[in-house]
Design a protein around this motif. Structure first.
Motif, PDB file in Angstrom:
ATOM      1  N   VAL A 127      -6.761   9.883  33.946  1.00  0.00           N
ATOM      2  CA  VAL A 127      -6.855   9.120  32.694  1.00  0.00           C
ATOM      3  C   VAL A 127      -5.471   8.558  32.388  1.00  0.00           C
ATOM      4  N   PHE A 128      -5.382   7.238  32.458  1.00  0.00           N
ATOM      5  CA  PHE A 128      -4.114   6.555  32.212  1.00  0.00           C
ATOM      6  C   PHE A 128      -4.097   6.036  30.777  1.00  0.00           C
ATOM      7  N   ILE A 129      -3.054   6.392  30.036  1.00  0.00           N
ATOM      8  CA  ILE A 129      -2.916   5.936  28.650  1.00  0.00           C
ATOM      9  C   ILE A 129      -1.614   5.160  28.524  1.00  0.00           C
ATOM     10  N   ASP A 130      -1.753   3.857  28.393  1.00  0.00           N
ATOM     11  CA  ASP A 130      -0.587   2.991  28.247  1.00  0.00           C
ATOM     12  C   ASP A 130      -0.042   3.111  26.823  1.00  0.00           C
ATOM     13  N   GLU A 131       1.277   3.109  26.715  1.00  0.00           N
ATOM     14  CA  GLU A 131       1.972   3.229  25.427  1.00  0.00           C
ATOM     15  C   GLU A 131       1.539   4.499  24.686  1.00  0.00           C
ATOM     16  N   ILE A 132       1.566   5.599  25.404  1.00  0.00           N
ATOM     17  CA  ILE A 132       1.097   6.868  24.838  1.00  0.00           C
ATOM     18  C   ILE A 132       1.916   7.284  23.623  1.00  0.00           C
ATOM     19  N   HIS A 133       3.127   6.746  23.482  1.00  0.00           N
ATOM     20  CA  HIS A 133       3.943   7.086  22.313  1.00  0.00           C
ATOM     21  C   HIS A 133       3.311   6.614  21.010  1.00  0.00           C
ATOM     22  N   ARG A 134       2.309   5.713  21.103  1.00  0.00           N
ATOM     23  CA  ARG A 134       1.642   5.239  19.897  1.00  0.00           C
ATOM     24  C   ARG A 134       0.470   6.132  19.480  1.00  0.00           C
ATOM     25  N   ASP A 139       5.719  -1.126  16.962  1.00  0.00           N
ATOM     26  CA  ASP A 139       5.451   0.222  16.479  1.00  0.00           C
ATOM     27  C   ASP A 139       6.373   0.520  15.293  1.00  0.00           C
ATOM     28  N   PRO A 140       5.822   0.851  14.106  1.00  0.00           N
ATOM     29  CA  PRO A 140       6.678   1.151  12.950  1.00  0.00           C
ATOM     30  C   PRO A 140       7.662   2.282  13.193  1.00  0.00           C
ATOM     31  N   ALA A 166      16.869   7.389   5.844  1.00  0.00           N
ATOM     32  CA  ALA A 166      16.318   6.883   7.101  1.00  0.00           C
ATOM     33  C   ALA A 166      15.525   7.967   7.831  1.00  0.00           C
ATOM     34  N   GLN A 167      16.046   9.194   7.817  1.00  0.00           N
ATOM     35  CA  GLN A 167      15.333  10.306   8.454  1.00  0.00           C
ATOM     36  C   GLN A 167      13.995  10.560   7.767  1.00  0.00           C
ATOM     37  N   ASN A 168      13.992  10.574   6.465  1.00  0.00           N
ATOM     38  CA  ASN A 168      12.744  10.780   5.718  1.00  0.00           C
ATOM     39  C   ASN A 168      11.768   9.639   5.943  1.00  0.00           C
ATOM     40  N   ALA A 169      12.304   8.434   6.082  1.00  0.00           N
ATOM     41  CA  ALA A 169      11.442   7.275   6.339  1.00  0.00           C
ATOM     42  C   ALA A 169      10.728   7.425   7.675  1.00  0.00           C
ATOM     43  N   MET A 170      11.455   7.846   8.707  1.00  0.00           N
ATOM     44  CA  MET A 170      10.831   8.000  10.020  1.00  0.00           C
ATOM     45  C   MET A 170       9.738   9.061   9.975  1.00  0.00           C
ATOM     46  N   GLN A 171      10.016  10.167   9.279  1.00  0.00           N
ATOM     47  CA  GLN A 171       8.999  11.207   9.154  1.00  0.00           C
ATOM     48  C   GLN A 171       7.783  10.703   8.392  1.00  0.00           C
ATOM     49  N   ALA A 172       8.010   9.962   7.304  1.00  0.00           N
ATOM     50  CA  ALA A 172       6.898   9.451   6.497  1.00  0.00           C
ATOM     51  C   ALA A 172       6.056   8.445   7.277  1.00  0.00           C
ATOM     52  N   VAL A 173       6.722   7.598   8.039  1.00  0.00           N
ATOM     53  CA  VAL A 173       5.997   6.598   8.838  1.00  0.00           C
ATOM     54  C   VAL A 173       5.080   7.290   9.836  1.00  0.00           C
ATOM     55  N   ARG A 174       5.565   8.370  10.432  1.00  0.00           N
ATOM     56  CA  ARG A 174       4.739   9.109  11.392  1.00  0.00           C
ATOM     57  C   ARG A 174       3.541   9.762  10.713  1.00  0.00           C
ATOM     58  N   VAL A 175       3.727  10.206   9.479  1.00  0.00           N
ATOM     59  CA  VAL A 175       2.660  10.929   8.786  1.00  0.00           C
ATOM     60  C   VAL A 175       1.560   9.996   8.294  1.00  0.00           C
ATOM     61  N   ILE A 176       1.943   8.866   7.666  1.00  0.00           N
ATOM     62  CA  ILE A 176       0.921   8.044   7.008  1.00  0.00           C
ATOM     63  C   ILE A 176       0.469   6.849   7.835  1.00  0.00           C
ATOM     64  N   GLY A 177       1.290   6.405   8.810  1.00  0.00           N
ATOM     65  CA  GLY A 177       0.860   5.309   9.669  1.00  0.00           C
ATOM     66  C   GLY A 177       0.868   3.959   8.982  1.00  0.00           C
ATOM     67  N   TYR A 178       0.493   2.955   9.774  1.00  0.00           N
ATOM     68  CA  TYR A 178       0.448   1.575   9.286  1.00  0.00           C
ATOM     69  C   TYR A 178      -0.971   1.274   8.778  1.00  0.00           C
ATOM     70  N   PRO A 179      -1.157   0.462   7.705  1.00  0.00           N
ATOM     71  CA  PRO A 179      -0.192  -0.456   7.101  1.00  0.00           C
ATOM     72  C   PRO A 179       0.606   0.125   5.932  1.00  0.00           C
ATOM     73  N   GLU A 180       0.227   1.325   5.426  1.00  0.00           N
ATOM     74  CA  GLU A 180       0.913   1.841   4.246  1.00  0.00           C
ATOM     75  C   GLU A 180       2.407   2.063   4.499  1.00  0.00           C
ATOM     76  N   SER A 181       2.767   2.373   5.753  1.00  0.00           N
ATOM     77  CA  SER A 181       4.173   2.658   6.054  1.00  0.00           C
ATOM     78  C   SER A 181       5.070   1.444   5.865  1.00  0.00           C
ATOM     79  N   ARG A 182       4.484   0.250   5.773  1.00  0.00           N
ATOM     80  CA  ARG A 182       5.311  -0.949   5.561  1.00  0.00           C
ATOM     81  C   ARG A 182       6.068  -0.854   4.237  1.00  0.00           C
ATOM     82  N   ILE A 183       5.476  -0.170   3.245  1.00  0.00           N
ATOM     83  CA  ILE A 183       6.107  -0.056   1.929  1.00  0.00           C
ATOM     84  C   ILE A 183       7.358   0.819   2.034  1.00  0.00           C
TER      85      ILE A 183
END
Length: 423
Positions: free
Chosen positions: A98-105, A270-271, A297-314
């Motif tokens: 099973v190949f998953i391209d861009e697995i980091h997403r 990727d956000p 910036a550190q908190n932003a990266m953690q929050a982006v990972r938790v809530i995902g896009y599109p809400e993370s744009r805010i």
């Protein structure tokens, strides 16, 4: 394959591992992946490398080499349901690759859906990523996979890729083409083999009526500028936009920073990738002028990972504006680079006796740790004791920046260390 509808990278895709250009450390005669194939055992793995170096091709050829079913997913548009559907299918006696391209997403729940199947050997996972897997792949999943680093293609390998396409592809071979210079082809494709082949095909198809097509740097540049979206899959000059984004924050322009970030988000960036670049900038370009920027910036990266896009744009917008409008200092960044250079030149210098550890009686008797001045016993926690090797006494590495916070640091240095450091 139909040359009118099938892109050139697909038409000239290697058919065996021996046809692959580059990555000989992995698939050469003594390479780890070549040995795995020869043994008929393919481990789950993460292929980590820049775009266009053959991650997808390598995954397919590895599966074919060990005669295993091959299933491909893209993490951009696949979810947990797609993963579970694959796990629920029967592929016969041999488990599928099973190949998953861009697995980091893939988020945590998507990666967790793979974990049990990988652990039980129900599938062999091959993930491809351009991002450091230690940051983006769950530790549990990562521990069950081998990580192989794919190297960028060299200039000679990229030229070989062009010449092979011109000689092997039926559509290109039917036209009189001569390469006068490879420089623009290589520069504009940025080492990405896929983009290189797309650009080559674009140049040729734009001059199908020429008696003999001479590929020059001027010709390639002209065609690329007119048709950039056709050979750049995203339609965005990926690294140029990132550069503009970072330089806008560094230049304290929140409007430009927001604009370039919006361009990246619209192009499907990727956000988390954006948040990571902001985290680097918070230390490199803001530093101790405003230490809170690093926390934001550190908190932003953690929050982006938790809530995902599109809400993370805010969240991204809030922190981009904060970073852009913060005072700037690269003093710490310059200091560590100078310190590393100095350390390389002076690694022979001994640690002064008063700074050495003295865990044994003998060490204490010969002077280890003696005469050390404990900073907390002195006013302002400063002592006049030399804490560098004697030969580097008074050597400056850190130069405070011109901002309020570091001005205070400078005043303290002037007060306590003025004579040695010359402030």
């Amino acid at each position: 394959m139909n040359s009118e509808t099938t892109p050139l990278p697909e038409r000239v895709r290697p058919r065996t591992l021996d046809d692959v250009i580059g990555q000989q450390k992995l698939i050469g005669p003594k390479g780890a992946l070549r040995r795995a194939v020869d043994a008929g055992r393919l481990p789950s793995m993460i292929l980590w490398g820049p775009p266009g170096v053959g991650k997808t091709t390598l995954a397919l050829l590895l599966a074919e080499a060990v005669k295993r079913p091959f299933v491909s997913l893209s993490a951009i548009n696949a979810g947990v349901k797609d993963v579970r559907e694959i796990l629920g299918k029967s592929f016969g006696f041999f488990p599928p690759v099973v190949f998953i391209d861009e697995i980091h997403r893939f988020n945590k729940s998507q990666q967790d859906a793979l974990l049990g199947a990988v652990e039980k050997g129900q599938i062999t996972l091959i993930g491809a990523t351009t991002e450091n897997p230690s940051f983006e792949v769950n530790s549990a999943l990562l521990s069950r996979c081998q990580v192989y680093v794919l190297e960028p293609l060299s200039r000679d390998e990229l030229i070989l890729l062009v010449n092979r396409a011109l000689n092997q592809d039926e559509y290109l071979r039917s036209r009189p083409v001569r390469v006068e210079s490879y420089d623009a082809l290589l520069r504009l494709s940025g080492g990405d083999g896929r983009k290189l082949l797309n650009l080559l095909e674009l140049v040729v198809t734009n001059h199908v009526n020429a008696d003999e097509l001479v590929i020059s740097d001027d010709l390639v540049t002209s065609v690329a500028q007119q048709n950039i979206a056709r050979y750049d899959k995203s339609g965005e000059q990926h690294y140029d936009i990132i550069s503009a984004f970072i330089k806008s924050m560094r230049g304290s322009d929140p409007n430009a920073a927001l604009y370039w970030m919006a361009r990246m988000l619209q192009a499907g960036e990727d956000p988390v990738f954006i948040a990571r670049r902001m985290l680097i900038l918070a230390s490199e370009d803001i530093g101790n002028a405003n230490p809170t920027a690093l926390i934001m910036a550190q908190n932003a990266m953690q929050a982006v990972r938790v809530i995902g896009y599109p809400e993370s744009r805010i969240i991204l917008s809030q922190v981009v504006v904060y970073l852009a409008t913060s005072p700037k200092s690269n003093a710490s960044y310059l200091a560590i680079d100078e310190a590393l250079a100095l350390a390389e030149k002076t690694s022979h210098l001994p640690v002064p006796l008063h700074l050495r550890n003295a865990p044994t009686k003998l060490m204490k008797e010969i002077g280890y740790g003696q005469a050390y001045q404990y900073a907390h016993n002195y006013e302002g926690n400063f002592t006049e004791q030399n804490l560098m090797p004697d030969e580097l006494r008074g050597h400056k590495l850190y130069e405070p920046g011109h901002n309020a916070r570091e001005a205070e640091i400078l005043r303290n240095l002037q007060k306590w260390w003025g004579d040695w450091y010359g402030y």
